[in-house]
Design a protein around this motif. Structure first.
Motif, PDB file in Angstrom:
ATOM      1  N   PRO A 192      10.310  41.352  42.654  1.00  0.00           N
ATOM      2  CA  PRO A 192       9.716  40.483  41.636  1.00  0.00           C
ATOM      3  C   PRO A 192      10.766  40.019  40.624  1.00  0.00           C
ATOM      4  O   PRO A 192      11.751  40.708  40.351  1.00  0.00           O
ATOM      5  N   ARG A 193      10.521  38.854  40.067  1.00  0.00           N
ATOM      6  CA  ARG A 193      11.432  38.250  39.094  1.00  0.00           C
ATOM      7  C   ARG A 193      10.954  38.599  37.690  1.00  0.00           C
ATOM      8  O   ARG A 193       9.879  38.200  37.269  1.00  0.00           O
ATOM      9  N   TYR A 194      11.769  39.353  36.960  1.00  0.00           N
ATOM     10  CA  TYR A 194      11.420  39.753  35.591  1.00  0.00           C
ATOM     11  C   TYR A 194      11.831  38.654  34.621  1.00  0.00           C
ATOM     12  O   TYR A 194      12.961  38.161  34.661  1.00  0.00           O
ATOM     13  N   SER A 195      10.915  38.279  33.748  1.00  0.00           N
ATOM     14  CA  SER A 195      11.135  37.174  32.816  1.00  0.00           C
ATOM     15  C   SER A 195      11.956  37.580  31.597  1.00  0.00           C
ATOM     16  O   SER A 195      12.355  36.714  30.818  1.00  0.00           O
ATOM     17  N   TRP A 220       6.387  34.518  18.062  1.00  0.00           N
ATOM     18  CA  TRP A 220       7.162  34.194  19.246  1.00  0.00           C
ATOM     19  C   TRP A 220       7.886  35.438  19.705  1.00  0.00           C
ATOM     20  O   TRP A 220       8.021  36.417  18.966  1.00  0.00           O
ATOM     21  N   ILE A 221       8.335  35.444  20.970  1.00  0.00           N
ATOM     22  CA  ILE A 221       8.727  36.685  21.625  1.00  0.00           C
ATOM     23  C   ILE A 221       9.976  37.327  21.048  1.00  0.00           C
ATOM     24  O   ILE A 221      10.207  38.513  21.251  1.00  0.00           O
ATOM     25  N   ASP A 222      10.813  36.567  20.297  1.00  0.00           N
ATOM     26  CA  ASP A 222      12.018  37.183  19.744  1.00  0.00           C
ATOM     27  C   ASP A 222      11.658  38.249  18.717  1.00  0.00           C
ATOM     28  O   ASP A 222      12.321  39.277  18.609  1.00  0.00           O
ATOM     29  N   ARG A 223      10.591  38.023  17.946  1.00  0.00           N
ATOM     30  CA  ARG A 223      10.157  38.975  16.915  1.00  0.00           C
ATOM     31  C   ARG A 223       8.798  39.576  17.231  1.00  0.00           C
ATOM     32  O   ARG A 223       8.285  40.391  16.479  1.00  0.00           O
ATOM     33  N   GLY A 224       8.206  39.157  18.330  1.00  0.00           N
ATOM     34  CA  GLY A 224       6.878  39.642  18.695  1.00  0.00           C
ATOM     35  C   GLY A 224       5.863  38.519  18.711  1.00  0.00           C
ATOM     36  O   GLY A 224       5.755  37.746  17.750  1.00  0.00           O
ATOM     37  N   LYS A 225       5.150  38.392  19.835  1.00  0.00           N
ATOM     38  CA  LYS A 225       4.118  37.373  19.982  1.00  0.00           C
ATOM     39  C   LYS A 225       2.786  38.048  20.280  1.00  0.00           C
ATOM     40  O   LYS A 225       2.731  39.054  21.009  1.00  0.00           O
ATOM     41  N   GLU A 246       3.764  40.406  23.307  1.00  0.00           N
ATOM     42  CA  GLU A 246       4.923  40.140  24.163  1.00  0.00           C
ATOM     43  C   GLU A 246       6.183  40.265  23.319  1.00  0.00           C
ATOM     44  O   GLU A 246       6.250  39.729  22.203  1.00  0.00           O
ATOM     45  N   ILE A 247       7.164  40.979  23.858  1.00  0.00           N
ATOM     46  CA  ILE A 247       8.445  41.134  23.174  1.00  0.00           C
ATOM     47  C   ILE A 247       9.561  40.968  24.193  1.00  0.00           C
ATOM     48  O   ILE A 247       9.491  41.519  25.295  1.00  0.00           O
ATOM     49  N   GLN A 248      10.579  40.207  23.818  1.00  0.00           N
ATOM     50  CA  GLN A 248      11.728  40.026  24.698  1.00  0.00           C
ATOM     51  C   GLN A 248      12.569  41.291  24.689  1.00  0.00           C
ATOM     52  O   GLN A 248      13.026  41.743  23.631  1.00  0.00           O
ATOM     53  N   THR A 249      12.768  41.873  25.855  1.00  0.00           N
ATOM     54  CA  THR A 249      13.473  43.142  25.955  1.00  0.00           C
ATOM     55  C   THR A 249      13.911  43.365  27.394  1.00  0.00           C
ATOM     56  O   THR A 249      13.226  42.931  28.321  1.00  0.00           O
ATOM     57  N   GLU A 264       4.022  53.100  19.681  1.00  0.00           N
ATOM     58  CA  GLU A 264       5.271  53.164  18.942  1.00  0.00           C
ATOM     59  C   GLU A 264       6.347  52.255  19.530  1.00  0.00           C
ATOM     60  O   GLU A 264       7.318  51.917  18.845  1.00  0.00           O
ATOM     61  N   ASP A 265       6.194  51.856  20.779  1.00  0.00           N
ATOM     62  CA  ASP A 265       7.204  51.022  21.419  1.00  0.00           C
ATOM     63  C   ASP A 265       7.191  49.584  20.921  1.00  0.00           C
ATOM     64  O   ASP A 265       8.153  48.840  21.182  1.00  0.00           O
ATOM     65  N   PHE A 266       6.110  49.163  20.234  1.00  0.00           N
ATOM     66  CA  PHE A 266       6.030  47.752  19.832  1.00  0.00           C
ATOM     67  C   PHE A 266       5.419  47.520  18.463  1.00  0.00           C
ATOM     68  O   PHE A 266       5.574  46.430  17.906  1.00  0.00           O
TER      69      PHE A 266
END
Length: 424
Positions: A192-195, A220-225, A246-249, A264-266
């Motif tokens: 699978p392709r991870y985004s 937005w995903i850079d700081r949290g969507k 959604e978070i970019q990571t 705690e992860d987000f």
């Protein structure tokens, strides 16, 4: 002495369509085939069907199909008829709002509903219309073999022991993102392709916010969507609220819709999201369960069908869960396959025609969800403002441009009002 019922899996199915998987895709396909007078049977790996997942949205192109199947009243009772789609930045400032479903001039509503509630509605309809033994549980699909006259599906029980094989006219793999049939047809397909985006999801009992039927996208995903919307009206006036962050990571795990996640992860990205219409961190902390899922898809295939075998839904076109289109595209697949099997005597020819109709259409959606989903509206504002509050959204972007962005995705996904008026 009462007559003993035969083993449901042993019934002759040589003139029937065998469906592998009793999720949303498989159940809708069964209802469509039954409505067309085509015999079918579903085989599901789990020994017992239960409520899984969280909320989903059904857009008007999909609900039109479900209404034609006579499920409108059941859907309205189980879910929420969505009134509007609303976009905010992470500071709670309104970017754009537009009406949804019936409120936007469509002939059919948009529903926000718990995935388990939708599956329960579909399962009840299948058992009522086709029969109590229409869904055979505890049958894990292993492989398929075919010849000129039919397909043989091989199964194993929950413990791995072989079960009697089943002969069919056509075999359809509706077995989801981990499809065994897809792997048989495409054994050399890559991973699978991870985004680059990880998701956490939950449901919370809470008070209605905004219109009480609003679908919200914020940040937005850079700081949290955040995406959140109500999926069930409760007797005490509260609602069951679905939320997704959604978070970019680079962090991601294997695909599993039921993997437990950790708050705690987000939660740190949303600690200051206290809006006058919703306390976001309080909503998240009130969830009994948090689920974690990587935002992944797979590159579109060049074919789904081989002879009397084909794929449908997530097994055919797994897509990143944006734009509320995963379940919807599976429902459109089911309608198309029903039409081709009902009008074309030769099964292989019917499956090729189904693929020719649906593979290009779903490929567009898979690719659009990577780059141009409705979320592009908040990404555009984030880029233009440098992730800062604005004085007036009109100084950042005009409403006409926002409407054009939204309309482009509707056209690609096949649910613009013009498309649904002309495609009867």
């Amino acid at each position: 002495m009462p007559r003993r019922s035969p083993d449901p899996a042993s019934r002759s199915t040589e003139d029937e369509v065998v469906i592998v998987g009793a999720g949303i895709a498989g159940l809708v396909l069964a209802l469509e085939l039954h409505d067309a007078g085509i015999g079918c049977r579903l085989y599901e790996a789990v020994p017992q069907l239960g409520s899984v997942g969280v909320g989903i949205n059904l857009l008007p192109h999909a609900t039109r199909v479900l209404h034609r199947l006579g499920l409108g009243d059941d859907l309205a009772a189980a879910g929420v008829v969505t009134r509007e789609s609303v976009f905010f930045n992470r500071f709670g400032q309104l970017i754009y709002r537009e009406p949804s479903g019936l409120h936007a001039g469509y002939e059919h509503p948009q529903y926000s509903i718990h995935r388990g509630d939708l599956q329960a509605v579909l399962l009840a309809a299948v058992r009522e219309r086709i029969g109590a033994d229409a869904v055979v549980l505890g049958h894990r699909f292993v492989r398929a073999e075919q010849d000129e006259n039919g397909v043989t599906a091989h199964f194993a029980g929950p413990g791995g022991d072989p079960l009697p094989s089943v002969r069919a006219r056509v075999l359809v793999g509706c077995d989801g993102i981990h499809s065994v049939l897809r792997k048989q047809l495409h054994p050399d397909e890559g991973e699978p392709r991870y985004s680059g985006i990880n998701m956490w999801r939950g449901v919370t009992k809470g008070r209605p916010f905004l219109s009480g039927a609003s679908m919200v996208r914020a940040g937005w995903i850079d700081r949290g969507k955040l995406v959140t919307y109500p999926i069930r009206n409760l007797p005490d006036g509260d609602q069951l609220l679905n939320w997704v962050v959604e978070i970019q990571t680079p962090r991601h795990l294997q695909r599993d819709w039921n993997r437990r996640g950790e708050l705690e992860d987000f939660i740190g990205a949303f600690e200051d999201w206290h809006f006058d219409w919703l306390d976001v961190p309080a909503m998240m902390r009130a969830s009994e369960t948090v689920l974690e899922y990587p935002m992944v898809d797979q590159d579109p295939l060049d074919h789904w069908s081989q002879g009397r075998i084909t794929l449908l839904g997530d097994a055919a076109h797994p897509m990143v869960p944006r734009g509320s289109n995963g379940a919807g595209q599976a429902i459109l697949d089911a309608r198309a396959l029903r039409n081709h099997l009902g009008t074309t005597p030769d099964p292989a020819t019917a499956l090729r025609a189904y693929e020719a109709e649906r593979l290009p259409a779903t490929t567009q959606v898979v690719l659009a969800n990577r780059s141009m989903p409705p979320d592009v509206i908040i990404r555009e504002v984030w880029q233009r403002t440098g992730d800062q509050p604005f004085d007036s959204i009109d100084d950042v972007i005009k409403v006409e441009e926002l409407a054009q962005i939204s309309q482009r995705y509707k056209q690609i996904a096949g649910y613009s009002t013009d498309a649904l008026r002309t495609d009867q």
